[in-house]
Structure formats: C-alpha cells, structure tokens
Design a protein around this motif. Sequence first.
Motif, PDB file in Angstrom:
ATOM      1  N   ALA A 158       0.831  -1.205   0.000  1.00  0.00           N
ATOM      2  CA  ALA A 158       0.000   0.000   0.000  1.00  0.00           C
ATOM      3  C   ALA A 158       0.865   1.255   0.000  1.00  0.00           C
ATOM      4  O   ALA A 158       0.625   2.197  -0.760  1.00  0.00           O
ATOM      5  CB  ALA A 158      -0.930  -0.011   1.211  1.00  0.00           C
ATOM      6  N   ALA A 159       1.885   1.256   0.848  1.00  0.00           N
ATOM      7  CA  ALA A 159       2.762   2.427   0.938  1.00  0.00           C
ATOM      8  C   ALA A 159       3.553   2.611  -0.351  1.00  0.00           C
ATOM      9  O   ALA A 159       3.654   3.718  -0.881  1.00  0.00           O
ATOM     10  CB  ALA A 159       3.705   2.282   2.134  1.00  0.00           C
ATOM     11  N   LEU A 160       4.123   1.528  -0.866  1.00  0.00           N
ATOM     12  CA  LEU A 160       4.918   1.632  -2.091  1.00  0.00           C
ATOM     13  C   LEU A 160       4.064   2.160  -3.243  1.00  0.00           C
ATOM     14  O   LEU A 160       4.482   3.064  -3.983  1.00  0.00           O
ATOM     15  CB  LEU A 160       5.509   0.277  -2.462  1.00  0.00           C
ATOM     16  CG  LEU A 160       6.274   0.244  -3.794  1.00  0.00           C
ATOM     17  CD1 LEU A 160       7.497   1.150  -3.747  1.00  0.00           C
ATOM     18  CD2 LEU A 160       6.667  -1.178  -4.169  1.00  0.00           C
ATOM     19  N   SER A 161       2.877   1.611  -3.406  1.00  0.00           N
ATOM     20  CA  SER A 161       2.043   2.006  -4.540  1.00  0.00           C
ATOM     21  C   SER A 161       1.621   3.473  -4.443  1.00  0.00           C
ATOM     22  O   SER A 161       1.598   4.185  -5.452  1.00  0.00           O
ATOM     23  CB  SER A 161       0.813   1.096  -4.639  1.00  0.00           C
ATOM     24  OG  SER A 161       0.023   1.156  -3.462  1.00  0.00           O
ATOM     25  N   ALA A 162       1.318   3.950  -3.241  1.00  0.00           N
ATOM     26  CA  ALA A 162       0.895   5.338  -3.078  1.00  0.00           C
ATOM     27  C   ALA A 162       2.037   6.306  -3.372  1.00  0.00           C
ATOM     28  O   ALA A 162       1.865   7.294  -4.092  1.00  0.00           O
ATOM     29  CB  ALA A 162       0.367   5.568  -1.665  1.00  0.00           C
ATOM     30  N   TYR A 163       3.210   6.027  -2.836  1.00  0.00           N
ATOM     31  CA  TYR A 163       4.337   6.938  -3.038  1.00  0.00           C
ATOM     32  C   TYR A 163       4.840   6.897  -4.476  1.00  0.00           C
ATOM     33  O   TYR A 163       5.220   7.932  -5.041  1.00  0.00           O
ATOM     34  CB  TYR A 163       5.449   6.639  -2.030  1.00  0.00           C
ATOM     35  CG  TYR A 163       5.148   7.243  -0.686  1.00  0.00           C
ATOM     36  CD1 TYR A 163       5.600   8.509  -0.347  1.00  0.00           C
ATOM     37  CD2 TYR A 163       4.350   6.560   0.234  1.00  0.00           C
ATOM     38  CE1 TYR A 163       5.291   9.076   0.877  1.00  0.00           C
ATOM     39  CE2 TYR A 163       4.024   7.123   1.450  1.00  0.00           C
ATOM     40  CZ  TYR A 163       4.494   8.391   1.777  1.00  0.00           C
ATOM     41  OH  TYR A 163       4.161   8.954   2.978  1.00  0.00           O
ATOM     42  N   CYS A 164       4.833   5.714  -5.087  1.00  0.00           N
ATOM     43  CA  CYS A 164       5.215   5.638  -6.497  1.00  0.00           C
ATOM     44  C   CYS A 164       4.194   6.362  -7.372  1.00  0.00           C
ATOM     45  O   CYS A 164       4.568   7.026  -8.354  1.00  0.00           O
ATOM     46  CB  CYS A 164       5.355   4.179  -6.929  1.00  0.00           C
ATOM     47  SG  CYS A 164       6.915   3.422  -6.449  1.00  0.00           S
ATOM     48  N   ALA A 165       2.914   6.241  -7.043  1.00  0.00           N
ATOM     49  CA  ALA A 165       1.883   6.945  -7.812  1.00  0.00           C
ATOM     50  C   ALA A 165       2.087   8.453  -7.708  1.00  0.00           C
ATOM     51  O   ALA A 165       1.962   9.182  -8.703  1.00  0.00           O
ATOM     52  CB  ALA A 165       0.495   6.556  -7.310  1.00  0.00           C
ATOM     53  N   ALA A 166       2.428   8.939  -6.514  1.00  0.00           N
ATOM     54  CA  ALA A 166       2.667  10.368  -6.330  1.00  0.00           C
ATOM     55  C   ALA A 166       3.895  10.836  -7.102  1.00  0.00           C
ATOM     56  O   ALA A 166       3.953  11.974  -7.571  1.00  0.00           O
ATOM     57  CB  ALA A 166       2.827  10.680  -4.843  1.00  0.00           C
ATOM     58  N   ALA A 167       4.884   9.938  -7.256  1.00  0.00           N
ATOM     59  CA  ALA A 167       6.127  10.288  -7.945  1.00  0.00           C
ATOM     60  C   ALA A 167       6.078  10.019  -9.439  1.00  0.00           C
ATOM     61  O   ALA A 167       6.953  10.461 -10.185  1.00  0.00           O
ATOM     62  CB  ALA A 167       7.284   9.512  -7.330  1.00  0.00           C
ATOM     63  N   GLY A 168       5.070   9.268  -9.906  1.00  0.00           N
ATOM     64  CA  GLY A 168       5.013   8.884 -11.314  1.00  0.00           C
ATOM     65  C   GLY A 168       6.012   7.805 -11.667  1.00  0.00           C
ATOM     66  O   GLY A 168       6.517   7.741 -12.784  1.00  0.00           O
ATOM     67  N   ILE A 169       6.282   6.905 -10.721  1.00  0.00           N
ATOM     68  CA  ILE A 169       7.229   5.799 -10.909  1.00  0.00           C
ATOM     69  C   ILE A 169       6.450   4.485 -10.856  1.00  0.00           C
ATOM     70  O   ILE A 169       5.648   4.276  -9.941  1.00  0.00           O
ATOM     71  CB  ILE A 169       8.307   5.817  -9.810  1.00  0.00           C
ATOM     72  CG1 ILE A 169       9.122   7.116  -9.868  1.00  0.00           C
ATOM     73  CG2 ILE A 169       9.237   4.609  -9.926  1.00  0.00           C
ATOM     74  CD1 ILE A 169      10.052   7.318  -8.687  1.00  0.00           C
TER      75      ILE A 169
END
Length: 444
Positions: A158-169
Amino acid sequence: MSYKAWFQCASGCNERYELNEIIYNCKTCGGLLEVKHDIEKLKHRSPGSWMRLLDERYRRTKWPFGSSVWGKKEMVCPNVDNENVVSLYEGGSNLFWAERLGNIIGTEDLWIKQCGNAHTGSFKDLGMTVLVSMVKQMISEGKDIMGVACASTGDTSAALSAYCAAAGIPAIVFLPKNKVSTAQLIQPIANGALTLSLDTDFDGCMEIVQKICRENNIYLANSMNSLRIEGQKTVSIELVQQLDWEVPDVIIIPGGNLGNVTALGKGFLLMKELGMINKLPRIVCVQAAKANPLYQSYLSGFKEFKPVQAQMTLASAIQIGNPVSINKAIKMLKLFNGVVEQATEDELANAAALADKTGLFNCPHTGVALAALFKLLEKNEIKKDERIVIISTAHGLKFTDFKVKYHENKLEEVESKYANVPLELPPEYDKVNRAIIDKISEYS
C-alpha cells in the motif's frame, strides 16, 4: 553545513557504498547494509539546538520539513535534493494517552503510538517516503530504473504504490494469495500498481521478488533495503518529542520481518549519541505464536536461529517465518535489554477488543503487542508504574473482517470475551426503551 550519509556493511567488514548505488548486500561478505551518517557533522549543532529545530519544523508548511520524517532530514537522508522528496505529509501520528485502558489493567502511564493514522494506514509510509525519494533522486541523476518492487503482507504494498503513484514511478507488488485483507489488496490496485497475487506465503514472494530485482533494473523496496529503516527510525524521535523529550521506560512493538525493531533502536541510539537523550528504553518485540522464529531464538538466549514455517494467523502482516532483518534485530535487542514475547490467536484478538472498548480501534498486530503487555505485567517483568509505549503499526479499518468475525464469535481458536452484536428489535417504543435501559444498566 553539508551533511552526508552512505551505506555501510552491518556485518563487520565496514565496506561503504553510496546511497545512489543500487545495492542491498555487501559485495565483500554478502551481509545486509545499513545507512550511516557523519555523526561529527551532526554534533556541530548542540542537542538543545536540534530539539528546537525539530520542534520549529514539526507539522508546519515549509517544504519538505512539515513532514515528521523530512523535518529530520539531516539525520535521515540528506542526500536527496528537496525537489526530489516524495512526501505525503507522513508522521506526526497521535500518541494516545490510554488512561482508561491503563486503569483497567493497573498501569499508571500507558501510551499508544498510533502509526496507523497515516496516509496509507500504517507505519510503512515512514520508510517508503525515504526510499521512493531516493529512487526519484537517482532517476534525476540518470540512473535507469524500470520501477520499484516489493513483496508484502499488505501494508508495504500500500505504501509503495501510493508513493510511487505520487512520484510517477511504476510500482510492482507481490502479494501472497488469500493472505491479505480486502482493504489491503485494494490499495495497490487503486494506486495503479502492477499487482501480482502468488499462490505462496510472504517468504515465497520475498524469494521471487529478490530474483526479479537482481535480474532486471527494478529497485527493491523491502526492509532489507535500509533506506526504509531511516524513515521508520523517526518513530523513536517523534514519540520522545511528543513526550517533551523524555524517554519512556518500555516500548512494545510487534515484529514480523523485524525491520521495525532495528529502526526503533536506531532512532534512540542516534538521539543518545547526539546528546538529545541520556538513557535508552527497554524494547519488547512480540510475535504471533504461529509465526515466532525470533521468540524461539530468544528462548535459547539467541544462541541459535532457525526459520519456521509460518502458520495462518490473524496478525497477517507479521506472518513471516524467515525474517530478513533477524541479525540486526537480535543485535538491537541485546543493546536495549530486550524481551521477546508471543501471543496466541485468542490472546491477540481479545487484547485488541478490550482496548477497542476504551476508544481505540486496533489492528490485530497491535493486539499482539497489547497481549504481551498484559502477560508481562502479570509476570512482573514490566512494572505498573513504568511509562509504557505500545507501537500500533496499522489502522483497524484495514481489518474490518477480523473485527466483524470477532464480534460474531466466528474466529477460529478465539473465544470472544468482549463480543458486542447489534440488537435486532421491532420499531416499537416500549421494546426499544426497555432494551436500552437493560443494556445501560450493565455498565453501572
């Protein structure tokens, strides 16, 4: 002042690597790495000056220092440029004074650090902001990184997907099929992560994700990557800050892959080295009885460690039989006069439910920690007048199925002592009024 951090082998050979190098193990001995800081530069600022600075930044709006992780940037990850920080305003979670629960169990000074009051509902946000920010920094420097991947029992994904989504990664998550809650499963899906459901357990997912990352230019985001630990160690600093820079006597934390134990200790050791505190707490790490390799090692005085085949447990996020951070965790527990305890399914479920009755809403893993507190108080290994902090790792809303089944008395191996089901009544005043009077009288 220019601050600096680097990777260094944690196994004793002291090999050093840059933080922007894609590496997870020492090239010389294969040991796990840890992030080291230039302590002498950090010491140029006095302890009081550090405390004032952190207090001035706490929950303010100046980018990126309002984040309770990045407000401590110099001692977390100074290598990331401010424009590459990926932050969702993590940290600053409530330190709940559990006065009523303390009165029930006979303790005078009990606190719950509610790390689940976070963007994705768990403490994993604290480490993921650092890791994903470092990936964004590396990409800005020209590193070819296809995406970021993790194995997870729910919260890490959950954390990885949210932060990657915010970064566009791009994010890739490996989940053990039918072993995470629906609320946990939907988080990476909603954030657009490539979600892989594998018919194995966490340890099986972990084995595959490491191979995938080794053979492709995909960055590994599990807690064996010590960038995560740097963010998670801010829990220690933050809770002491919230207690007006006083150190509690005992901290109890649930343990699965055991990165959180390492992180907790690192934060306290850093504060002590910088002169911000003058003592260390005792750390209690608790495991589910069905996934208890650290507890088994503790019984032998940590003389040996053997992985176990983790069994299905309500505390699914710590259903791990071969934790990657085992050696770091044991080392840390020895430094902190550590205790390891375990909790059965019945103990963890009823402990969570009892605490819920006093205004909390606990995940089953917090129930594991609470159950250990009850047992250690009974054995007088924790004194009733000590200041105690429980680390609550995730929000109870991620585990509504656990909650519902508890109150319906449908959990295997659990006798629901505090079940509370809705009263089904006809829409008739007299019957409703009588039911209310009868029920309220039970509280007196």
